[in-house]
Design a protein around this motif. Structure first.
Motif, PDB file in Angstrom:
ATOM      1  N   THR A   1       0.809  -1.225   0.000  1.00  0.00           N
ATOM      2  CA  THR A   1       0.000   0.000   0.000  1.00  0.00           C
ATOM      3  C   THR A   1       0.839   1.271   0.000  1.00  0.00           C
ATOM      4  O   THR A   1       0.296   2.366  -0.116  1.00  0.00           O
ATOM      5  CB  THR A   1      -0.935   0.020   1.218  1.00  0.00           C
ATOM      6  OG1 THR A   1      -0.146  -0.098   2.418  1.00  0.00           O
ATOM      7  CG2 THR A   1      -1.925  -1.142   1.152  1.00  0.00           C
ATOM      8  N   SER A   2       2.157   1.119   0.142  1.00  0.00           N
ATOM      9  CA  SER A   2       3.013   2.311   0.139  1.00  0.00           C
ATOM     10  C   SER A   2       4.422   1.907  -0.268  1.00  0.00           C
ATOM     11  O   SER A   2       4.777   0.727  -0.252  1.00  0.00           O
ATOM     12  CB  SER A   2       3.044   2.974   1.524  1.00  0.00           C
ATOM     13  OG  SER A   2       3.622   2.090   2.474  1.00  0.00           O
ATOM     14  N   ALA A   3       5.207   2.904  -0.636  1.00  0.00           N
ATOM     15  CA  ALA A   3       6.618   2.692  -0.973  1.00  0.00           C
ATOM     16  C   ALA A   3       7.464   3.565  -0.060  1.00  0.00           C
ATOM     17  O   ALA A   3       7.039   4.647   0.345  1.00  0.00           O
ATOM     18  CB  ALA A   3       6.874   3.047  -2.431  1.00  0.00           C
ATOM     19  N   PRO A   4       8.678   3.120   0.258  1.00  0.00           N
ATOM     20  CA  PRO A   4       9.558   3.943   1.095  1.00  0.00           C
ATOM     21  C   PRO A   4      10.057   5.164   0.337  1.00  0.00           C
ATOM     22  O   PRO A   4       9.783   5.334  -0.864  1.00  0.00           O
ATOM     23  CB  PRO A   4      10.697   2.976   1.441  1.00  0.00           C
ATOM     24  CG  PRO A   4      10.719   2.001   0.317  1.00  0.00           C
ATOM     25  CD  PRO A   4       9.290   1.834  -0.102  1.00  0.00           C
ATOM     26  N   ALA A   5      10.815   5.989   1.003  1.00  0.00           N
ATOM     27  CA  ALA A   5      11.200   7.279   0.431  1.00  0.00           C
ATOM     28  C   ALA A   5      12.085   7.166  -0.806  1.00  0.00           C
ATOM     29  O   ALA A   5      11.851   7.848  -1.813  1.00  0.00           O
ATOM     30  CB  ALA A   5      11.903   8.120   1.497  1.00  0.00           C
ATOM     31  N   LYS A   6      13.118   6.306  -0.742  1.00  0.00           N
ATOM     32  CA  LYS A   6      14.090   6.254  -1.829  1.00  0.00           C
ATOM     33  C   LYS A   6      14.060   4.887  -2.509  1.00  0.00           C
ATOM     34  O   LYS A   6      14.338   3.865  -1.870  1.00  0.00           O
ATOM     35  CB  LYS A   6      15.490   6.559  -1.310  1.00  0.00           C
ATOM     36  CG  LYS A   6      15.617   7.981  -0.743  1.00  0.00           C
ATOM     37  CD  LYS A   6      17.018   8.265  -0.255  1.00  0.00           C
ATOM     38  CE  LYS A   6      17.129   9.699   0.279  1.00  0.00           C
ATOM     39  NZ  LYS A   6      18.500  10.006   0.732  1.00  0.00           N
ATOM     40  N   VAL A   7      13.728   4.898  -3.804  1.00  0.00           N
ATOM     41  CA  VAL A   7      13.570   3.658  -4.559  1.00  0.00           C
ATOM     42  C   VAL A   7      14.478   3.695  -5.785  1.00  0.00           C
ATOM     43  O   VAL A   7      14.551   4.717  -6.484  1.00  0.00           O
ATOM     44  CB  VAL A   7      12.102   3.456  -5.000  1.00  0.00           C
ATOM     45  CG1 VAL A   7      11.957   2.191  -5.841  1.00  0.00           C
ATOM     46  CG2 VAL A   7      11.186   3.402  -3.782  1.00  0.00           C
ATOM     47  N   ALA A   8      15.137   2.579  -6.070  1.00  0.00           N
ATOM     48  CA  ALA A   8      15.916   2.434  -7.299  1.00  0.00           C
ATOM     49  C   ALA A   8      15.336   1.280  -8.096  1.00  0.00           C
ATOM     50  O   ALA A   8      15.052   0.213  -7.547  1.00  0.00           O
ATOM     51  CB  ALA A   8      17.383   2.164  -6.982  1.00  0.00           C
ATOM     52  N   VAL A   9      15.129   1.504  -9.386  1.00  0.00           N
ATOM     53  CA  VAL A   9      14.643   0.460 -10.290  1.00  0.00           C
ATOM     54  C   VAL A   9      15.770   0.135 -11.262  1.00  0.00           C
ATOM     55  O   VAL A   9      16.287   1.030 -11.937  1.00  0.00           O
ATOM     56  CB  VAL A   9      13.385   0.920 -11.054  1.00  0.00           C
ATOM     57  CG1 VAL A   9      12.928  -0.161 -12.023  1.00  0.00           C
ATOM     58  CG2 VAL A   9      12.256   1.262 -10.083  1.00  0.00           C
ATOM     59  N   ILE A  10      16.153  -1.128 -11.328  1.00  0.00           N
ATOM     60  CA  ILE A  10      17.250  -1.557 -12.192  1.00  0.00           C
ATOM     61  C   ILE A  10      16.671  -2.070 -13.508  1.00  0.00           C
ATOM     62  O   ILE A  10      15.949  -3.066 -13.539  1.00  0.00           O
ATOM     63  CB  ILE A  10      18.097  -2.670 -11.539  1.00  0.00           C
ATOM     64  CG1 ILE A  10      18.404  -2.320 -10.074  1.00  0.00           C
ATOM     65  CG2 ILE A  10      19.361  -2.891 -12.336  1.00  0.00           C
ATOM     66  CD1 ILE A  10      19.154  -1.043  -9.870  1.00  0.00           C
ATOM     67  N   GLY A  11      16.962  -1.403 -14.616  1.00  0.00           N
ATOM     68  CA  GLY A  11      16.427  -1.776 -15.913  1.00  0.00           C
ATOM     69  C   GLY A  11      15.788  -0.583 -16.591  1.00  0.00           C
ATOM     70  O   GLY A  11      15.606   0.482 -15.972  1.00  0.00           O
ATOM     71  N   ALA A  12      15.437  -0.744 -17.865  1.00  0.00           N
ATOM     72  CA  ALA A  12      14.851   0.381 -18.600  1.00  0.00           C
ATOM     73  C   ALA A  12      13.849  -0.097 -19.644  1.00  0.00           C
ATOM     74  O   ALA A  12      13.747   0.471 -20.719  1.00  0.00           O
ATOM     75  CB  ALA A  12      15.950   1.216 -19.262  1.00  0.00           C
ATOM     76  N   GLY A  13      13.109  -1.144 -19.315  1.00  0.00           N
ATOM     77  CA  GLY A  13      12.037  -1.605 -20.188  1.00  0.00           C
ATOM     78  C   GLY A  13      10.705  -1.036 -19.751  1.00  0.00           C
ATOM     79  O   GLY A  13      10.624  -0.262 -18.788  1.00  0.00           O
ATOM     80  N   ASN A  14       9.643  -1.417 -20.441  1.00  0.00           N
ATOM     81  CA  ASN A  14       8.321  -0.895 -20.107  1.00  0.00           C
ATOM     82  C   ASN A  14       7.869  -1.324 -18.715  1.00  0.00           C
ATOM     83  O   ASN A  14       7.224  -0.551 -18.003  1.00  0.00           O
ATOM     84  CB  ASN A  14       7.306  -1.355 -21.158  1.00  0.00           C
ATOM     85  CG  ASN A  14       7.582  -0.760 -22.527  1.00  0.00           C
ATOM     86  OD1 ASN A  14       7.850   0.433 -22.650  1.00  0.00           O
ATOM     87  ND2 ASN A  14       7.528  -1.583 -23.566  1.00  0.00           N
TER      88      ASN A  14
END
Length: 452
Positions: free
Chosen positions: A266-279
């Motif tokens: 229901t929520s995400a923390p303050a700092k998020v990193a997503v690895i990848g660059a697809g849709n």
């Protein structure tokens, strides 16, 4: 467990999630839909229809909207694409039907085909009218479909329209595959996916949930059914293969998306990193923003020109506030039990287009959550041993019929093409369903002749 109705009632409801993930392309009001329909040139040799993998007769369904025949419009759509409602929301229309609209030649905005298609399908759902098709006369034939995603659903519909019993086996508790579990909520809600399957279930498609099909189970199925359709999709998202991936706060994009769609996240923390660059990576990054993250960074080893995400998805992510780090790769995941930082190694391109580490120290990015989205593994280990031919884990098929090297087996969707769009999976399933019915009819005639 076999079940065929009432899926929509199982969709978890969350007013907060609905508020955070409003429609990316809101539905058209009736007046606006009619006005937009009248903009269409109703081309005879319509490039929009050719650009659609399921070849919906776009001018025909739009003309029926213009004339007020919404039931006829929906039937035209469904006749070509039984999942026309979900595709109207999830399809990358910018690069398919709308991208091919002839109005581009005159520097005009293309017809909003996706929203018009949704308008017609929403009208059918809201009217409470049944699916405008009925099952064909029973043939006595049975087909098992492994996996409950778009390819299997489309194939099952074609089989039922021809009087062939279709039973879907799925490892999850709900049908729909990525439509239900893996597409961003602002594109296709979980409830919309299940509502569409409720309509499709009127054809008599049967479902067996929480059923993992392994090699042993498949052998049992092969004996009991006249043919088998493989629509197993892809497997788990790849891991980086570096230390720290077991830390709390390290997940993958599909689990993250499924988690918030089901209400578990229901929520995400303050700092998020997503690895990848697809849709899918873009969808996860946007979701993190909408779930409350204040700093979302996408990390990719190449530059924006090489990212696999569509340009319009990239632009959308920037509008959401997602930041991008190019030409870097993760070299370490740091934390004491829980992820705290992502170490990044800068990369540079060589003359032969290879990526090599730059000299110098690594960078450190403070993070509370890391979401992996670097491609998926295949999910065909249970087929090894010669059941059907595989190439690099993908099922080899005849692209026209979907038939594999084992004539009793057909396949379609991501397990054959490595991961394309929902509409491509629907098209695969449609072709395979038609071909399977013809193959079964031919086999039946041959057996009848042999026994005469």
């Amino acid at each position: 467990m076999s079940e065929s109705t009432g899926f929509y009632a199982k969709a978890p409801g969350s007013a907060e999630i609905a508020a955070r993930f409003p429609d990316l392309h809101p539905p058209l009001e009736a007046t606006a839909a009619v006005a937009e329909a009248h903009r269409c040139l109703f081309c005879f040799d319509a490039p929009c229809a050719q650009a659609c993998p399921t070849h919906i007769d776009v001018p025909r369904f739009i003309k029926k909207i213009a004339s007020g025949n919404l039931e006829g419009s929906a039937r035209t759509i469904l006749d070509a694409n039984i999942l026309g409602a979900s595709c109207s929301r999830a399809c990358p229309v910018d690069v398919l039907c709308e991208g091919a609209c002839v109005l581009h030649r005159y520097d005009k905005q293309p017809i909003e085909i996706g929203r018009l298609q949704r308008f017609a399908m929403d009208a059918l759902h809201e009217s409470g009218a049944p699916l405008p098709f009925v099952p064909g006369p029973e043939t006595g034939r049975r087909v098992a479909l492994i996996g409950g995603g778009p390819a299997s659903l489309s194939c099952a519909a074609e089989l039922r329209r021809r009087g062939i019993r279709a039973e879907i086996f799925d490892a999850r508790p709900l049908p729909g595959g990525l439509n239900t579990y893996g597409i961003a909520e602002y594109k296709l809600t979980l409830s919309a996916s299940l509502k569409e399957i409720d309509l499709l279930a009127q054809l008599g498609v049967e479902f067996h949930f929480n059923t993992m099909v392994d090699a042993k189970k498949l052998t049992e199925i092969e004996v009991k059914y006249d043919a088998v359709f493989l629509g197993v999709g892809l497997g788990a998202i790849h891991k980086l293969g570096i230390a720290g991936e077991e830390l709390q706060g390290v997940t993958n994009a599909l689990d993250f998306i499924a988690g918030y769609k089901s209400g578990k996240i229901t929520s995400a923390p303050a700092k998020v990193a997503v690895i990848g660059a697809g849709n899918t990576a873009i969808d996860a990054a946007n979701a993190a923003v909408r779930l409350g993250a204040t700093e979302v960074t996408m990390v990719y080893r190449r530059g924006p020109e090489q990212m696999s995400a569509f340009d319009f998805e990239y632009e959308h992510a920037k509008q959401e506030g997602v930041k991008f780090l190019w030409h870097v790769k993760p070299s370490g995941l740091k934390g004491s039990g829980k992820i705290e930082a992502l170490e990044l190694q800068e990369l540079e391109m060589t003359v032969d287009d290879s990526l090599v580490p730059k000299d110098g120290p690594t960078k450190t990015l403070a993070v509370d959550l890391v979401v992996m989205s670097i491609g998926q593994a295949t999910h065909t280990d249970f087929l090894e041993g010669g059941k059907v031919k595989l190439e690099r884990g993908k099922i080899v098929t005849d692209r026209v019929t979907g038939q594999t090297t084992n004539p009793k087996y057909f396949a379609g969707g991501d397990c054959t093409n490595g991961g394309r769009e929902v509409v491509d999976a629907v098209a695969d399933g449609k072709r395979a369903g038609v071909a399977m019915a013809a193959w079964l009819a031919g086999e039946k005639q041959e057996r009848h002749h042999a026994n005469a």
